[in-house]
Design an enzyme around this catalytic site. Structure first.
Site, short mmCIF file in Angstrom:
data_model
loop_
_atom_site.label_atom_id
_atom_site.label_comp_id
_atom_site.label_asym_id
_atom_site.label_seq_id
_atom_site.Cartn_x
_atom_site.Cartn_y
_atom_site.Cartn_z
N HIS A 152 58.60 42.73 43.65
CA HIS A 152 59.16 41.39 43.13
C HIS A 152 60.01 41.50 41.85
O HIS A 152 60.62 40.42 41.25
CB HIS A 152 58.03 40.76 42.61
CG HIS A 152 56.88 40.33 43.78
ND1 HIS A 152 57.40 39.55 44.79
CD2 HIS A 152 55.74 40.56 43.83
CE1 HIS A 152 56.33 39.25 45.64
NE2 HIS A 152 55.52 39.73 44.97
N ASP A 188 54.82 43.64 53.24
CA ASP A 188 53.69 43.05 52.16
C ASP A 188 53.68 41.71 52.53
O ASP A 188 54.70 40.99 53.03
CB ASP A 188 54.24 43.45 50.75
CG ASP A 188 53.21 42.70 49.67
OD1 ASP A 188 52.56 43.55 49.22
OD2 ASP A 188 53.36 41.42 49.43
N HIS A 190 53.79 39.15 50.85
CA HIS A 190 54.59 38.33 50.13
C HIS A 190 55.98 38.69 50.05
O HIS A 190 56.30 40.01 50.26
CB HIS A 190 54.26 38.07 48.68
CG HIS A 190 52.71 37.74 48.51
ND1 HIS A 190 51.81 38.79 48.30
CD2 HIS A 190 52.14 36.68 48.38
CE1 HIS A 190 50.67 38.06 48.31
NE2 HIS A 190 50.74 36.73 48.51
N ASP A 275 48.25 43.67 51.99
CA ASP A 275 47.71 42.27 51.80
C ASP A 275 47.94 41.39 53.01
O ASP A 275 47.15 40.14 52.64
CB ASP A 275 48.18 41.76 50.48
CG ASP A 275 49.57 41.90 50.36
OD1 ASP A 275 50.46 42.30 51.06
OD2 ASP A 275 50.11 41.46 49.13
N TYR A 314 44.80 43.93 48.05
CA TYR A 314 44.23 43.70 47.08
C TYR A 314 42.64 43.58 47.14
O TYR A 314 41.65 43.22 46.48
CB TYR A 314 44.44 42.48 46.23
CG TYR A 314 45.83 42.54 45.83
CD1 TYR A 314 46.06 43.19 44.47
CD2 TYR A 314 46.94 42.20 46.54
CE1 TYR A 314 47.55 43.33 44.24
CE2 TYR A 314 48.13 42.30 46.12
CZ TYR A 314 48.46 42.89 44.93
OH TYR A 314 49.67 43.20 44.55
#
Length: 336
Positions: A152, A188, A190, A275, A314
Site C-alpha cells: 500500500h 492480496d 486488497h 487474506d 490476518y
C-alpha cells in the site's frame, strides 16, 4: 526454495490502530510472520538471513523523507492531512512541525509508527531485495517472509499497515538487472495501490492486482478500479465482489498470469497476501486452501524467475498453512 527472514520484524509492534477515531487492537502483529516461519520449518524450509541492502535499494522506489526529530512519545499518528484541494493546484510546502509532517507522508490513521517500526520496515525491504538477489543468482523461486507488509506504500506516502514497499523494491532490483519487463502480480485481498502508483509511468514493470472491489466499500476505497490502466497500459486490476470463491478468484489469477505472459515478462514478483481466505477478519472473500494451491500453480506455470513477497493474511491459525499452499503450488509447476 530459500526463505528469507529477519528477526527484526518483531521490533515493530504497532500497539493497535486508530480507525474512524476509535483505538482498536489491530491485526498486523509479530505472530503473523512467526506462524509462517513455523509452518515452513515443519516442511523443511531453508532459512536465509536477510542481507543489509544499500540505500539505493530503498531510493529506487521511495523518496527520502521522514521525521527529523524524536516525537517525544512512543506512537506517532498523523493528525493533519494536506489534501490537494487546499493548495489550488500547487504542491504543499514541507511542514516544519514534526506533528504535521507525519500527515504529509501518511494517508491514514491506522498505520501507527512505534519505536521499532523503521528497523522492522527496513529489514522487510532488505529481505525482499535479498530474495531478488537469490533469484538473480539462479534460484528459480525465493520467498521473502516480510513483515510489516508493503504493497500500500507509494513512492512518498505510507498507509494500510505498510511503511516501505517491499514488493516494489524486489521488482526494482530485478529491473535494474535487466530482467525487463518485470511483472508484479498482487493476490492480496486488497488492491496493491502503492505498487500501482510507483510504477504507473514505467512500462518496464507490469503491475496486476486481483482484489475485492473497492467500490463495495473496501480498502483502499479510492483506488483499485478496472479503468486504472497505467500511463502506458502497463497496469491491470481485476475486482471481485465480496463473497467470491475459488472458481472466480483462481480464474482472475490465471487471467493476470496470461496477461503478463503476453506482455513478455522476464521475471515475476508475487505480492502474496492470503487474506482472501474465507474466515480472514480483514477481507470478505472466501478462497480455500485448494484455491491458494491452484493460484500457486498458475503463477509457477509461467516458469519465470520468481520472487514471492509476503503481504497480508490476518488469521493466525490459517496463515502458515495458506502460505505453504501457494508456495507448494508455485514449486510444483516451476520445477515440473
Amino acid at each position: 526454495m530459500p526463505v528469507v527472514w529477519s528477526d527484526r520484524h518483531r521490533m515493530h509492534d504497532p500497539g493497535g490502530e486508530v480507525w474512524v477515531g476509535v483505538r482498536t487492537p489491530g491485526t498486523e502483529l509479530p505472530e503473523r510472520a512467526d506462524r509462517i516461519r513455523a509452518a515452513l520449518e515443519e516442511r523443511g524450509a531453508r532459512i536465509v538471513e536477510a542481507a543489509d541492502q544499500p540505500l539505493d535499494a530503498l531510493t529506487a522506489v521511495h523518496d527520502e523523507a521522514g521525521l527529523p526529530d524524536e516525537p517525544g512519545q512512543d506512537r506517532v499518528v498523523p493528525y493533519l492531512f494536506p489534501h490537494p484541494s487546499l493548495f489550488s493546484g500547487r504542491r504543499a510546502h514541507l511542514a516544519t512541525s514534526i506533528t504535521a509532517r507525519a500527515g504529509q507522508f501518511g494517508y491514514d490513521t491506522m498505520t501507527l509508527i512505534g519505536p521499532g517500526t523503521w528497523e522492522a520496515a527496513r529489514a522487510a525491504l532488505d529481505a525482499a531485495v535479498t530474495a531478488a538477489e537469490l533469484v538473480l543468482e539462479g534460484a528459480p523461486v525465493a520467498y521473502a517472509c516480510t513483515r510489516p507488509p508493503g504493497h500500500h506504500v507509494t513512492r512518498e506516502c505510507f498507509g494500510g499497515s505498510c511503511y516501505l514497499n517491499n514488493s516494489a523494491a524486489a521488482a526494482a532490483r530485478l529491473r535494474a538487472a535487466g530482467r525487463t519487463p518485470v511483472a508484479v502480480i498482487d493476490i492480496d485481498a486488497h488492491h496493491g495501490n502503492g505498487t500501482q502508483a510507483i510504477f504507473w509511468d514505467d512500462d518496464d514493470v507490469l503491475t496486476g492486482s486481483v482484489h475485492v472491489d473497492p467500490g463495495a466499500g473496501w480498502f483502499p476505497h479510492f483506488l483499485g478500479f478496472e479503468d486504472e490502466r497505467g500511463a502506458r497500459g502497463s497496469n491491470r486490476n481485476i475486482v471481485l465482489p465480496p463473497g467470491a470463491r475459488d472458481e472466480r478468484w483462481v480464474a482472475a489469477v490465471n487471467e493476470l498470469a496470461e496477461w503478463v505472459a503476453v506482455g513478455g515478462a522476464q521475471a515475476l514478483v508475487v505480492a502474496l497476501g492470503v487474506d482472501a481466505a474465507g474466515g480472514d477478519p480483514e477481507a470478505p472473500l472466501a478462497v480455500t486452501a485448494e484455491g491458494f494451491r491452484a493460484a500457486g500453480r498458475a503463477l509457477g506455470a509461467l516458469r519465470l524467475p520468481t520472487v514471492v513477497v509476503q503481504e497480508g493474511g490476518y488469521d493466525p491459525d490459517a496463515i502458515g498453512e495458506l502460505v505453504c499452499e501457494v508456495l507448494t503450488g508455485i514449486e510444483e509447476e516451476a520445477n515440473g
